[in-house]
Design a protein around this motif. Structure first.
Motif, mmCIF file in Angstrom:
data_model
loop_
_atom_site.group_PDB
_atom_site.id
_atom_site.type_symbol
_atom_site.label_atom_id
_atom_site.label_comp_id
_atom_site.label_asym_id
_atom_site.label_seq_id
_atom_site.Cartn_x
_atom_site.Cartn_y
_atom_site.Cartn_z
ATOM 1 N N MET A 1 0.853 -1.188 0.000
ATOM 2 C CA MET A 1 0.000 0.000 0.000
ATOM 3 C C MET A 1 0.887 1.236 0.000
ATOM 4 S SD MET A 1 -2.770 1.252 2.854
ATOM 5 C CE MET A 1 -3.781 -0.190 2.726
ATOM 6 N N GLY A 2 1.351 1.638 1.169
ATOM 7 C CA GLY A 2 2.282 2.753 1.262
ATOM 8 C C GLY A 2 1.602 4.105 1.227
ATOM 9 N N ILE A 3 2.294 5.081 1.780
ATOM 10 C CA ILE A 3 1.796 6.450 1.846
ATOM 11 C C ILE A 3 2.353 7.268 0.706
ATOM 12 C CG2 ILE A 3 1.767 8.532 3.306
ATOM 13 C CD1 ILE A 3 2.180 6.574 5.700
ATOM 14 N N GLY A 4 3.514 6.850 0.179
ATOM 15 C CA GLY A 4 4.207 7.668 -0.793
ATOM 16 C C GLY A 4 4.948 8.782 -0.083
ATOM 17 N N LYS A 5 5.428 9.773 -0.808
ATOM 18 C CA LYS A 5 6.090 10.952 -0.274
ATOM 19 C C LYS A 5 7.433 10.588 0.364
ATOM 20 C CE LYS A 5 1.782 13.512 0.271
ATOM 21 N NZ LYS A 5 2.048 14.431 -0.851
ATOM 22 N N ARG A 6 8.120 11.627 0.870
ATOM 23 C CA ARG A 6 9.485 11.453 1.358
ATOM 24 C C ARG A 6 9.537 11.761 2.850
ATOM 25 N NH1 ARG A 6 10.795 15.725 -3.100
ATOM 26 N NH2 ARG A 6 8.765 16.250 -2.225
ATOM 27 N N ALA A 7 10.271 10.937 3.587
ATOM 28 C CA ALA A 7 10.322 11.080 5.040
ATOM 29 C C ALA A 7 11.761 11.095 5.522
ATOM 30 C CB ALA A 7 9.568 9.939 5.715
ATOM 31 N N LEU A 8 12.036 11.968 6.503
ATOM 32 C CA LEU A 8 13.299 11.955 7.238
ATOM 33 C C LEU A 8 12.991 11.433 8.633
ATOM 34 C CD1 LEU A 8 16.328 12.700 7.356
ATOM 35 C CD2 LEU A 8 15.627 14.919 8.310
ATOM 36 N N VAL A 9 13.647 10.343 9.011
ATOM 37 C CA VAL A 9 13.440 9.707 10.306
ATOM 38 C C VAL A 9 14.610 10.067 11.203
ATOM 39 C CG1 VAL A 9 13.133 7.516 11.516
ATOM 40 C CG2 VAL A 9 12.225 7.806 9.190
ATOM 41 N N VAL A 10 14.318 10.593 12.400
ATOM 42 C CA VAL A 10 15.373 11.040 13.297
ATOM 43 C C VAL A 10 15.165 10.447 14.685
ATOM 44 C CG1 VAL A 10 15.648 13.192 12.010
ATOM 45 C CG2 VAL A 10 14.155 13.153 14.021
ATOM 46 N N GLY A 11 16.266 10.364 15.431
ATOM 47 C CA GLY A 11 16.174 9.856 16.785
ATOM 48 C C GLY A 11 17.447 10.118 17.555
ATOM 49 N N PHE A 101 11.694 17.214 2.193
ATOM 50 C CA PHE A 101 10.982 16.085 2.787
ATOM 51 C C PHE A 101 9.551 16.501 3.091
ATOM 52 C CE2 PHE A 101 15.422 15.293 3.805
ATOM 53 C CZ PHE A 101 15.565 13.960 3.465
ATOM 54 N N ASP A 102 8.631 15.580 2.885
ATOM 55 C CA ASP A 102 7.232 15.841 3.199
ATOM 56 C C ASP A 102 6.943 15.637 4.685
ATOM 57 O OD1 ASP A 102 6.162 16.122 0.358
ATOM 58 O OD2 ASP A 102 7.123 14.159 0.279
ATOM 59 N N PHE A 103 7.661 14.680 5.284
ATOM 60 C CA PHE A 103 7.410 14.328 6.675
ATOM 61 C C PHE A 103 8.714 14.259 7.465
ATOM 62 C CE2 PHE A 103 4.018 11.807 4.400
ATOM 63 C CZ PHE A 103 2.973 12.661 4.720
ATOM 64 N N LEU A 104 8.633 14.678 8.718
ATOM 65 C CA LEU A 104 9.670 14.419 9.700
ATOM 66 C C LEU A 104 9.102 13.409 10.694
ATOM 67 C CD1 LEU A 104 12.436 15.161 11.090
ATOM 68 C CD2 LEU A 104 11.105 16.766 12.487
ATOM 69 N N ILE A 105 9.816 12.302 10.877
ATOM 70 C CA ILE A 105 9.394 11.279 11.842
ATOM 71 C C ILE A 105 10.395 11.269 12.989
ATOM 72 C CG2 ILE A 105 9.039 8.815 12.224
ATOM 73 C CD1 ILE A 105 8.129 8.612 9.317
ATOM 74 N N VAL A 106 9.901 11.465 14.197
ATOM 75 C CA VAL A 106 10.733 11.459 15.401
ATOM 76 C C VAL A 106 10.394 10.196 16.174
ATOM 77 C CG1 VAL A 106 11.395 12.696 17.487
ATOM 78 C CG2 VAL A 106 10.715 13.980 15.436
ATOM 79 N N ALA A 107 11.397 9.349 16.400
ATOM 80 C CA ALA A 107 11.149 8.049 17.019
ATOM 81 C C ALA A 107 12.099 7.806 18.178
ATOM 82 C CB ALA A 107 11.302 6.933 15.987
ATOM 83 N N ASP A 108 11.567 7.343 19.301
ATOM 84 C CA ASP A 108 12.410 6.853 20.381
ATOM 85 C C ASP A 108 13.046 5.535 19.956
ATOM 86 O OD1 ASP A 108 12.024 8.960 22.072
ATOM 87 O OD2 ASP A 108 10.629 7.937 23.424
ATOM 88 N N LEU A 109 14.264 5.309 20.437
ATOM 89 C CA LEU A 109 15.054 4.160 19.980
ATOM 90 C C LEU A 109 15.349 3.166 21.098
ATOM 91 C CD1 LEU A 109 17.607 6.152 17.788
ATOM 92 C CD2 LEU A 109 15.461 5.081 17.071
ATOM 93 N N ASP A 110 14.647 3.277 22.213
ATOM 94 C CA ASP A 110 14.948 2.452 23.380
ATOM 95 C C ASP A 110 14.114 1.177 23.445
ATOM 96 O OD1 ASP A 110 12.533 3.624 23.865
ATOM 97 O OD2 ASP A 110 13.116 4.596 25.746
#
Length: 261
Positions: A1-11, A101-110
């Motif tokens: 499926m997918g959302i498309g667009k471009r994402a930067l994932v940071v943590g 980027f269309d999206f910024l994703i902020v994720a905890d990594l613990d």
């Protein structure tokens, strides 16, 4: 499926080897959800092998950039001040790049996001979100835990951790420090940590996080993180960031069906 667009994932990663090993495979699978994904992970002052795990991952997975800030613990001894510095560096990585980027994703990594919902449910949840969203935040299986970052008019209108600490200081003479903190937590924190039915509708908030947030980058102009108040006391760094997004007209939601651990 997918959302498309471009994402930067940071943590941010510090002394979280086991959590990293559990979380990184899920972050990799975000490539199934977006047209393109790049990663920026900031680490500092680890002594448990966290940098080695990240370097191995970066060698194997494309489009990973690592930023090492060893020594930050000395220049910013308060944890929330360090987190604000790290998250603002992640923001600078978003803006300094030639690509948009269309999206910024902020994720905890613990480890919290080891069981973040996967495809096809992940894409469907994002597509079904309110059309006016600027930021979407995770819910947890079990009690919703991240009430320090939470601001909601009735559920969590203020800084419950500041209230907890003030209460504990006031009544510490009656009991041990640990006992005072437990009593304060029962009064100010635990009542807010209630379960959210995953089938319930999106919850409009002034701030939240829950270990995973996805932001439309066009809503982030002028927004940045602050980890200390004017008196130098620790505050949740997410609140100032989200206040700026709201002041720009942004809408923030906790998505009950966007589940992590």
């Amino acid at each position: 499926m997918g959302i498309g667009k471009r994402a930067l994932v940071v943590g941010a990663a510090r002394n979280c080897v086991q959590g990293l090993r559990a979380t990184l495979p899920r972050l990799e699978r975000l490539q199934d959800s977006f047209e393109s994904v790049k990663y920026v992970i900031v680490t500092n002052d680890s002594n448990d092998g966290t940098p080695d795990v990240l370097r191995d991952w970066a060698e194997r997975v494309p489009n990973v950039e690592l930023v090492c800030l060893d020594g930050l613990v000395y220049s910013a001894p308060n944890r929330t001040a360090r987190l604000a510095v790290i998250r603002n560096i992640c923001l600078s990585e978003l803006w300094r790049r030639d690509e948009a980027f269309d999206f910024l994703i902020v994720a905890d990594l613990d480890g919290l996001n080891e069981t973040l919902i996967d495809e096809p449910a992940f894409s469907q949840v994002i597509k079904d979100a309110p059309g006016d969203w600027s930021a979407l935040f995770a819910n947890q299986r079990g009690d919703y835990y991240d009430v320090w970052a939470l601001r909601h008019p009735t559920w969590s209108p203020d800084d419950c951790i500041a209230q907890m600490k003030a209460y504990a200081r006031k009544w510490r003479w009656l009991r041990t420090k640990r006992g005072a903190m437990r009593a304060a937590a029962r009064k100010y924190v635990l009542p807010r940590q209630k379960p959210i039915d995953p089938a319930s509708p999106p919850i409009a908030v002034d701030s939240a996080f829950g270990g995973f947030g996805i932001y439309k980058t066009n809503a982030l102009n002028g927004a940045y993180y602050v980890g200390l108040n004017a008196k130098g006391r620790e505050i949740c760094e997410h609140v100032s960031f989200h206040k700026a997004i709201k002041s720009n007209g942004g809408q923030l939601y906790v998505l009950p069906s966007l589940l992590n651990a």
